[in-house]
Design a protein around this motif. Structure first.
Motif, PDB file in Angstrom:
ATOM      1  N   ARG A   1      34.076  32.546  43.163  1.00 52.26           N
ATOM      2  CA  ARG A   1      33.949  33.985  43.481  1.00 52.26           C
ATOM      3  C   ARG A   1      33.389  34.310  44.735  1.00 52.26           C
ATOM      4  O   ARG A   1      33.131  33.010  45.699  1.00 52.26           O
ATOM      5  CB  ARG A   1      32.694  33.696  42.909  1.00 52.26           C
ATOM      6  CG  ARG A   1      33.061  33.548  40.691  1.00 52.26           C
ATOM      7  CD  ARG A   1      31.720  32.824  40.222  1.00 52.26           C
ATOM      8  NE  ARG A   1      31.467  34.565  40.120  1.00 52.26           N
ATOM      9  CZ  ARG A   1      30.007  34.496  40.454  1.00 52.26           C
ATOM     10  NH1 ARG A   1      29.790  34.403  41.454  1.00 52.26           N
ATOM     11  NH2 ARG A   1      29.419  35.682  40.156  1.00 52.26           N
TER      12      ARG A   1
ATOM     13  N   LYS B   1      26.731  24.645  38.881  1.00 54.39           N
ATOM     14  CA  LYS B   1      27.069  25.835  39.575  1.00 54.39           C
ATOM     15  C   LYS B   1      26.762  25.972  41.345  1.00 54.39           C
ATOM     16  O   LYS B   1      27.173  27.181  41.381  1.00 54.39           O
ATOM     17  CB  LYS B   1      25.678  26.450  38.221  1.00 54.39           C
ATOM     18  CG  LYS B   1      25.785  27.652  38.574  1.00 54.39           C
ATOM     19  CD  LYS B   1      24.961  28.611  38.073  1.00 54.39           C
ATOM     20  CE  LYS B   1      24.027  30.467  38.110  1.00 54.39           C
ATOM     21  NZ  LYS B   1      23.092  30.843  37.056  1.00 54.39           N
TER      22      LYS B   1
ATOM     23  N   GLY C   1      35.964  26.931  41.078  1.00 51.87           N
ATOM     24  CA  GLY C   1      36.116  28.078  40.139  1.00 51.87           C
ATOM     25  C   GLY C   1      36.002  29.340  41.752  1.00 51.87           C
ATOM     26  O   GLY C   1      34.542  29.329  41.980  1.00 51.87           O
TER      27      GLY C   1
ATOM     28  N   VAL D   1      31.216  26.100  33.196  1.00 51.48           N
ATOM     29  CA  VAL D   1      30.545  25.522  34.602  1.00 51.48           C
ATOM     30  C   VAL D   1      30.440  24.504  34.511  1.00 51.48           C
ATOM     31  O   VAL D   1      29.168  24.199  33.691  1.00 51.48           O
ATOM     32  CB  VAL D   1      29.812  27.356  34.558  1.00 51.48           C
ATOM     33  CG1 VAL D   1      29.277  26.200  36.654  1.00 51.48           C
ATOM     34  CG2 VAL D   1      30.536  28.159  34.859  1.00 51.48           C
TER      35      VAL D   1
ATOM     36  N   ILE E   1      33.931  24.134  36.950  1.00 51.91           N
ATOM     37  CA  ILE E   1      34.906  24.251  35.794  1.00 51.91           C
ATOM     38  C   ILE E   1      35.384  23.398  35.222  1.00 51.91           C
ATOM     39  O   ILE E   1      36.226  23.169  35.130  1.00 51.91           O
ATOM     40  CB  ILE E   1      35.640  25.530  35.930  1.00 51.91           C
ATOM     41  CG1 ILE E   1      34.583  26.294  36.458  1.00 51.91           C
ATOM     42  CG2 ILE E   1      35.372  26.103  34.296  1.00 51.91           C
ATOM     43  CD1 ILE E   1      35.022  28.025  36.049  1.00 51.91           C
TER      44      ILE E   1
ATOM     45  N   LYS F   1      39.063  27.484  28.995  1.00 51.80           N
ATOM     46  CA  LYS F   1      37.885  26.856  29.809  1.00 51.80           C
ATOM     47  C   LYS F   1      36.578  26.839  29.418  1.00 51.80           C
ATOM     48  O   LYS F   1      36.174  27.806  28.323  1.00 51.80           O
ATOM     49  CB  LYS F   1      37.575  28.127  30.864  1.00 51.80           C
ATOM     50  CG  LYS F   1      38.809  28.978  31.868  1.00 51.80           C
ATOM     51  CD  LYS F   1      38.905  30.278  32.213  1.00 51.80           C
ATOM     52  CE  LYS F   1      40.337  31.026  33.307  1.00 51.80           C
ATOM     53  NZ  LYS F   1      39.939  31.750  34.108  1.00 51.80           N
TER      54      LYS F   1
ATOM     55  N   GLU G   1      37.374  35.947  33.950  1.00 53.77           N
ATOM     56  CA  GLU G   1      35.826  35.615  33.832  1.00 53.77           C
ATOM     57  C   GLU G   1      35.242  35.883  35.031  1.00 53.77           C
ATOM     58  O   GLU G   1      35.922  35.162  36.253  1.00 53.77           O
ATOM     59  CB  GLU G   1      35.334  34.259  32.959  1.00 53.77           C
ATOM     60  CG  GLU G   1      36.024  34.538  31.432  1.00 53.77           C
ATOM     61  CD  GLU G   1      37.915  34.190  31.495  1.00 53.77           C
ATOM     62  OE1 GLU G   1      38.148  34.457  30.543  1.00 53.77           O
ATOM     63  OE2 GLU G   1      38.350  33.836  32.525  1.00 53.77           O
ATOM     64  N   ASP G   2      34.109  35.474  34.747  1.00 55.49           N
ATOM     65  CA  ASP G   2      33.201  36.240  36.225  1.00 55.49           C
ATOM     66  C   ASP G   2      33.140  34.793  37.316  1.00 55.49           C
ATOM     67  O   ASP G   2      33.115  34.806  38.420  1.00 55.49           O
ATOM     68  CB  ASP G   2      31.926  36.782  35.651  1.00 55.49           C
ATOM     69  CG  ASP G   2      31.144  36.348  36.855  1.00 55.49           C
ATOM     70  OD1 ASP G   2      31.337  37.683  38.130  1.00 55.49           O
ATOM     71  OD2 ASP G   2      29.857  36.285  36.994  1.00 55.49           O
ATOM     72  N   MET G   3      33.107  34.028  36.583  1.00 53.69           N
ATOM     73  CA  MET G   3      33.658  32.360  36.930  1.00 53.69           C
ATOM     74  C   MET G   3      34.120  32.038  37.871  1.00 53.69           C
ATOM     75  O   MET G   3      34.054  31.112  38.987  1.00 53.69           O
ATOM     76  CB  MET G   3      32.480  31.414  35.644  1.00 53.69           C
ATOM     77  CG  MET G   3      33.966  31.178  34.996  1.00 53.69           C
ATOM     78  SD  MET G   3      33.778  29.579  33.500  1.00 53.69           S
ATOM     79  CE  MET G   3      34.833  29.762  32.414  1.00 53.69           C
ATOM     80  N   ASP G   4      34.903  32.378  37.479  1.00 57.08           N
ATOM     81  CA  ASP G   4      36.935  32.514  38.152  1.00 57.08           C
ATOM     82  C   ASP G   4      37.620  32.962  39.355  1.00 57.08           C
ATOM     83  O   ASP G   4      38.619  33.262  39.080  1.00 57.08           O
ATOM     84  CB  ASP G   4      37.719  31.003  37.391  1.00 57.08           C
ATOM     85  CG  ASP G   4      38.424  31.552  36.587  1.00 57.08           C
ATOM     86  OD1 ASP G   4      38.167  33.092  36.332  1.00 57.08           O
ATOM     87  OD2 ASP G   4      38.479  31.399  36.046  1.00 57.08           O
TER      88      ASP G   4
ATOM     89  N   ARG H   1      31.656  27.098  41.731  1.00 56.35           N
ATOM     90  CA  ARG H   1      31.229  26.402  41.107  1.00 56.35           C
ATOM     91  C   ARG H   1      32.118  25.327  40.062  1.00 56.35           C
ATOM     92  O   ARG H   1      33.841  26.225  40.097  1.00 56.35           O
ATOM     93  CB  ARG H   1      30.727  27.784  40.080  1.00 56.35           C
ATOM     94  CG  ARG H   1      31.176  28.675  39.635  1.00 56.35           C
ATOM     95  CD  ARG H   1      30.542  30.189  38.787  1.00 56.35           C
ATOM     96  NE  ARG H   1      29.763  30.618  39.696  1.00 56.35           N
ATOM     97  CZ  ARG H   1      28.120  30.790  39.568  1.00 56.35           C
ATOM     98  NH1 ARG H   1      28.473  31.819  37.930  1.00 56.35           N
ATOM     99  NH2 ARG H   1      27.961  31.809  40.486  1.00 56.35           N
TER     100      ARG H   1
END
Length: 484
Positions: free
Chosen positions: A117, A145, A115, A142, A128, A139, A90-93, A126
């Motif tokens: 990025r 953040k 996570g 978050v 999680i 998951k 996912e975008d968060m990790d 961020r």
């Protein structure tokens, strides 16, 4: 990277059960048979088993794109097959599942992790929350953040704990400005299901490295011990000799006031290859597993050319005595001993003795100096050797691996006042070695990569006659992986 859980676990099962692994593949240290074995990121008792979560990059030996695998054990001898439970996507990790922790809440096994990025050249970490559900970490989202104002995005390694009936998270951090950063620990408190930044933990360390990683707090009787790994600490003649350090401060932590009164920082391990350990508390014991690695030193690990790199230490039991942490191998590890091949040692008024070790050995030596002023423990691998030297005159122990052809070089020196008797316990695996001195007052972990596939020969010698050398060497069975 695209993770395929079924394919990766099938390959893990095939390769971890190889009957003829490479001569550097360890027998009784947990490691993945291919890829980058990362450090432990969650370790706890859940039900009747110990759950150990560790990082893993299955695609290369690079420190990136890491997910988490889970191994379970009841006795630190027999383990479940590693199970892939968390991977980036996912975008968060999207750039990796970083440091974190595991804990039990309302009967469920939860994890918190960083996570990773990256936006251009800027890291955007961020924190999680996840839940182990059906063999995979779900998951949940978050929970933190971005870092608080005044701190960089090098905030990572969330550790959740409870004090005074309130829940807190510690995060390793770095205070701005970025051109002169300062390592620290940040404290968050749970309030109505949200995590609120309280403050930086106030200590007496002042400037002590540029960033602190993977903080963990454990209570030992009436004291707390804060474990963490600082980067950028100035090297000294007898301390802080690795590129990055791992150690602790012991005293009283008051989470409500974000303060800790403590003694000086002490290192947990004096070897070349030890970083970001993880501790767990169960059955009245504190047990630690470290990572036998040193980041940014890839040239020290020639197994990378074979497609695998790094390993974990054996589990160690920790005790706190007068503000100092002592470590010893977990009691369960005695079950690895093969009594039929045991070798006992007892020699008096001797300058030198030697013996061939096994493919995997545990040894204990008690050396009474008498008139001897030094003692050398030399592990010979054909024409190569690893040398440990203790000199009574300055109470210094030195470990040198310059005579190994492959892998890391150099020496480590530290003070160790011992009186008239030198106690050393060692574990010699195919490439991983662990030493415990003076009943756990100091420890040292290191890797060696012999060119020849030979059993090492241990030589104990001194320039003068040693009064007495007593000890035992055991052959050790490998740990087992249960296919079910």
């Amino acid at each position: 990277m695209q993770y395929n859980k079924a394919e990766l676990e099938a390959r893990l099962q095939r390769e971890i059960m190889q009957t003829m692994p490479h001569r550097w593949r360890n027998r009784f240290h947990v490691e993945m048979p291919f890829g980058f074995t990362g450090s432990v990121k969650g370790f706890l008792r859940f039900g009747e088993e110990h759950y150990i979560f560790l990082q893993w990059n299955p695609f290369s030996t690079e420190d990136k794109n890491k997910g988490w695998v889970l191994v379970k054990t009841r006795d630190f001898i027999r383990y479940s097959m590693p199970q892939l439970v968390l991977w980036p996507g996912e975008d968060m990790d999207r750039d990796g599942c970083g440091s974190g922790c595991a804990y039990v809440e309302d009967g469920k096994l939860r994890v918190l992790y960083t996570g990773r990025r990256t936006e251009g050249e800027v890291r955007d970490n961020r924190q999680i929350l996840g839940t182990l559900d059906g063999g995979v970490i779900r998951k949940d989202g978050v929970v933190i953040k971005e870092p608080p104002e005044g701190y960089t995005h090098l905030f990572q390694g969330p550790f959740r704990f409870t004090q005074g009936g309130k829940n807190y998270i510690l995060l390793g951090g770095q205070a701005e400005p970025e051109d002169d950063p300062r390592g620290c620990v940040l404290i968050y408190r749970e309030e109505e299901g949200e995590w609120k930044f309280e403050d930086e933990l106030s200590t007496q360390l002042g400037f002590f490295g540029s960033v602190w990683e993977c903080p963990i707090v454990e209570r030992f009787g009436e004291q707390e011990v804060l474990f963490f790994s600082p980067r950028g600490v100035k090297h000294l003649e007898f301390a802080y000799q690795n590129l990055f350090q791992s150690g602790y401060i012991a005293g009283r932590m008051m989470a409500t006031d974000q303060t800790m009164l403590h003694a000086s920082f002490r290192e947990l391990d004096r070897g070349f290859d030890f970083f970001v350990p993880y501790t767990a508390q169960f059955d009245g014991r504190h047990v630690m597993i470290g990572w036998m690695s040193m980041p940014h030193r890839d040239e020290d690990y020639p197994t990378a050319e074979l497609g695998f790199m790094h390993t974990l230490t054996m589990p160690r039991e920790l005790t706190l005595k007068q503000g100092r942490v002592y470590s010893r191998p977990a009691e369960e590890l005695k079950d690895l001993r093969i009594e039929e091949s045991r070798k006992d040692i007892e020699s008096c008024e001797v300058k030198k003795l030697q013996m061939e070790l096994f493919e995997g050995s545990e040894g204990y030596l008690r050396i009474t100096f008498g008139h001897a002023e030094d003692v050398h423990l030399i592990f010979h691998y054909g024409e190569e050797k690893l040398v440990l030297t203790y000199r009574r005159e300055d109470a210094v122990l030195e470990i040198v691996r310059n005579d190994m052809a492959l892998g890391g070089k150099g020496g480590r020196r530290f003070r160790l006042p011992i009186g008239d008797t030198f106690h050393v316990r060692f574990f010699q695996d195919k490439s991983a070695m662990e030493f415990f001195f003076q009943h756990g007052e100091e420890a040292a972990s290191l890797m060696v990569f012999p060119k020849e596939d030979v059993r090492p020969v241990l030589e104990v010698k001194s320039s003068s006659r040693m009064e007495k050398v007593v000890g035992t060497v055991w052959e050790l069975d490998p740990i087992q992986y249960n296919l079910q």
